[in-house]
Design a protein around this motif. Sequence first.
Motif, PDB file in Angstrom:
ATOM      1  N   SER A  57       0.825  -1.203   0.000  1.00 18.21           N
ATOM      2  CA  SER A  57       0.000   0.000   0.000  1.00 18.21           C
ATOM      3  C   SER A  57       0.867   1.264   0.000  1.00 18.21           C
ATOM      4  O   SER A  57       0.594   2.221  -0.728  1.00 18.21           O
ATOM      5  CB  SER A  57      -0.917  -0.007   1.217  1.00 18.21           C
ATOM      6  OG  SER A  57      -1.628   1.195   1.305  1.00 18.21           O
ATOM      7  N   TYR A  58       1.905   1.252   0.809  1.00 21.52           N
ATOM      8  CA  TYR A  58       2.823   2.394   0.874  1.00 21.52           C
ATOM      9  C   TYR A  58       3.517   2.607  -0.477  1.00 21.52           C
ATOM     10  O   TYR A  58       3.636   3.740  -0.951  1.00 21.52           O
ATOM     11  CB  TYR A  58       3.849   2.162   1.977  1.00 21.52           C
ATOM     12  CG  TYR A  58       4.944   3.198   2.021  1.00 21.52           C
ATOM     13  CD1 TYR A  58       4.696   4.478   2.480  1.00 21.52           C
ATOM     14  CD2 TYR A  58       6.234   2.890   1.588  1.00 21.52           C
ATOM     15  CE1 TYR A  58       5.698   5.435   2.516  1.00 21.52           C
ATOM     16  CE2 TYR A  58       7.238   3.832   1.618  1.00 21.52           C
ATOM     17  CZ  TYR A  58       6.965   5.101   2.081  1.00 21.52           C
ATOM     18  OH  TYR A  58       7.960   6.036   2.102  1.00 21.52           O
ATOM     19  N   CYS A  59       3.943   1.529  -1.102  1.00 15.72           N
ATOM     20  CA  CYS A  59       4.611   1.649  -2.407  1.00 15.72           C
ATOM     21  C   CYS A  59       3.666   2.230  -3.460  1.00 15.72           C
ATOM     22  O   CYS A  59       4.083   3.048  -4.286  1.00 15.72           O
ATOM     23  CB  CYS A  59       5.136   0.294  -2.853  1.00 15.72           C
ATOM     24  SG  CYS A  59       6.546  -0.281  -1.885  1.00 15.72           S
ATOM     25  N   TYR A  60       2.402   1.817  -3.435  1.00 18.39           N
ATOM     26  CA  TYR A  60       1.447   2.347  -4.411  1.00 18.39           C
ATOM     27  C   TYR A  60       1.186   3.838  -4.201  1.00 18.39           C
ATOM     28  O   TYR A  60       1.071   4.588  -5.163  1.00 18.39           O
ATOM     29  CB  TYR A  60       0.134   1.575  -4.378  1.00 18.39           C
ATOM     30  CG  TYR A  60       0.177   0.317  -5.216  1.00 18.39           C
ATOM     31  CD1 TYR A  60       0.556   0.363  -6.557  1.00 18.39           C
ATOM     32  CD2 TYR A  60      -0.141  -0.913  -4.683  1.00 18.39           C
ATOM     33  CE1 TYR A  60       0.607  -0.780  -7.327  1.00 18.39           C
ATOM     34  CE2 TYR A  60      -0.102  -2.059  -5.442  1.00 18.39           C
ATOM     35  CZ  TYR A  60       0.275  -1.984  -6.771  1.00 18.39           C
ATOM     36  OH  TYR A  60       0.331  -3.113  -7.532  1.00 18.39           O
ATOM     37  N   ARG A  62       3.251   5.969  -2.934  1.00 14.32           N
ATOM     38  CA  ARG A  62       4.465   6.683  -3.349  1.00 14.32           C
ATOM     39  C   ARG A  62       4.512   6.842  -4.869  1.00 14.32           C
ATOM     40  O   ARG A  62       5.077   7.809  -5.375  1.00 14.32           O
ATOM     41  CB  ARG A  62       5.721   5.943  -2.868  1.00 14.32           C
ATOM     42  CG  ARG A  62       5.889   5.894  -1.365  1.00 14.32           C
ATOM     43  CD  ARG A  62       6.173   7.229  -0.774  1.00 14.32           C
ATOM     44  NE  ARG A  62       7.482   7.689  -1.223  1.00 14.32           N
ATOM     45  CZ  ARG A  62       7.932   8.913  -1.050  1.00 14.32           C
ATOM     46  NH1 ARG A  62       7.209   9.792  -0.422  1.00 14.32           N
ATOM     47  NH2 ARG A  62       9.104   9.256  -1.491  1.00 14.32           N
ATOM     48  N   LYS A  63       3.916   5.877  -5.592  1.00 13.27           N
ATOM     49  CA  LYS A  63       3.851   5.960  -7.048  1.00 13.27           C
ATOM     50  C   LYS A  63       2.686   6.833  -7.518  1.00 13.27           C
ATOM     51  O   LYS A  63       2.558   7.104  -8.705  1.00 13.27           O
ATOM     52  CB  LYS A  63       3.691   4.567  -7.651  1.00 13.27           C
ATOM     53  CG  LYS A  63       4.909   3.688  -7.490  1.00 13.27           C
ATOM     54  CD  LYS A  63       4.659   2.314  -8.063  1.00 13.27           C
ATOM     55  CE  LYS A  63       5.843   1.407  -7.844  1.00 13.27           C
ATOM     56  NZ  LYS A  63       5.575   0.039  -8.322  1.00 13.27           N
ATOM     57  N   GLY A  64       1.811   7.228  -6.586  1.00 14.39           N
ATOM     58  CA  GLY A  64       0.682   8.078  -6.938  1.00 14.39           C
ATOM     59  C   GLY A  64      -0.575   7.320  -7.321  1.00 14.39           C
ATOM     60  O   GLY A  64      -1.541   7.910  -7.785  1.00 14.39           O
ATOM     61  N   ASN A  65      -0.577   6.018  -7.136  1.00 15.97           N
ATOM     62  CA  ASN A  65      -1.741   5.206  -7.491  1.00 15.97           C
ATOM     63  C   ASN A  65      -2.675   5.118  -6.279  1.00 15.97           C
ATOM     64  O   ASN A  65      -2.564   4.216  -5.446  1.00 15.97           O
ATOM     65  CB  ASN A  65      -1.286   3.816  -7.942  1.00 15.97           C
ATOM     66  CG  ASN A  65      -2.386   3.052  -8.629  1.00 15.97           C
ATOM     67  OD1 ASN A  65      -3.558   3.250  -8.340  1.00 15.97           O
ATOM     68  ND2 ASN A  65      -1.994   2.177  -9.538  1.00 15.97           N
ATOM     69  N   ILE A  66      -3.602   6.060  -6.195  1.00 19.77           N
ATOM     70  CA  ILE A  66      -4.475   6.174  -5.025  1.00 19.77           C
ATOM     71  C   ILE A  66      -5.444   5.011  -4.930  1.00 19.77           C
ATOM     72  O   ILE A  66      -5.684   4.488  -3.830  1.00 19.77           O
ATOM     73  CB  ILE A  66      -5.219   7.525  -5.059  1.00 19.77           C
ATOM     74  CG1 ILE A  66      -4.211   8.665  -4.940  1.00 19.77           C
ATOM     75  CG2 ILE A  66      -6.261   7.608  -3.955  1.00 19.77           C
ATOM     76  CD1 ILE A  66      -4.791  10.030  -5.173  1.00 19.77           C
ATOM     77  N   ILE A  67      -5.998   4.563  -6.046  1.00 20.93           N
ATOM     78  CA  ILE A  67      -6.985   3.480  -6.020  1.00 20.93           C
ATOM     79  C   ILE A  67      -6.365   2.193  -5.474  1.00 20.93           C
ATOM     80  O   ILE A  67      -6.934   1.541  -4.585  1.00 20.93           O
ATOM     81  CB  ILE A  67      -7.572   3.240  -7.435  1.00 20.93           C
ATOM     82  CG1 ILE A  67      -8.273   4.495  -7.942  1.00 20.93           C
ATOM     83  CG2 ILE A  67      -8.503   2.036  -7.442  1.00 20.93           C
ATOM     84  CD1 ILE A  67      -9.455   4.937  -7.105  1.00 20.93           C
ATOM     85  N   LYS A  68      -5.189   1.820  -5.976  1.00 19.20           N
ATOM     86  CA  LYS A  68      -4.547   0.599  -5.475  1.00 19.20           C
ATOM     87  C   LYS A  68      -4.101   0.776  -4.024  1.00 19.20           C
ATOM     88  O   LYS A  68      -4.137  -0.174  -3.240  1.00 19.20           O
ATOM     89  CB  LYS A  68      -3.377   0.198  -6.366  1.00 19.20           C
ATOM     90  CG  LYS A  68      -3.851  -0.384  -7.682  1.00 19.20           C
ATOM     91  CD  LYS A  68      -2.714  -1.011  -8.450  1.00 19.20           C
ATOM     92  CE  LYS A  68      -3.242  -1.642  -9.727  1.00 19.20           C
ATOM     93  NZ  LYS A  68      -2.195  -2.332 -10.468  1.00 19.20           N
TER      94      LYS A  68
END
Length: 85
Positions: A57-60, A62-68
């Motif tokens: 969740s933290y990695c997503y 950080r990538k800007g993928n809010i839904i994931k």
Amino acid sequence: PRKIRAIHKPSGYVCLVATFFAAPTAIYLSYASNGPFLTETGNALAAVGWCIAFWVSYCYIRKGNIIKHQRWMIRTYAFFLDGAV
């Protein structure tokens, strides 16, 4: 939204750090209990899953993928509640 982000982001870091302290403690306590081996192992695996789900969740985010990020945060709550109940 900015006020929420100002609270949400620091609280997320606090939760991340707390999870990586609490999950190893949960693993230890699962084997220190007097329950059956399968129950102890299930609780330990839930704690490991909790860490993994939180990290994904933290990695997503950080990538800007809010839904994931949101979907994986729901999984972290499921793993947490599995160990809490």
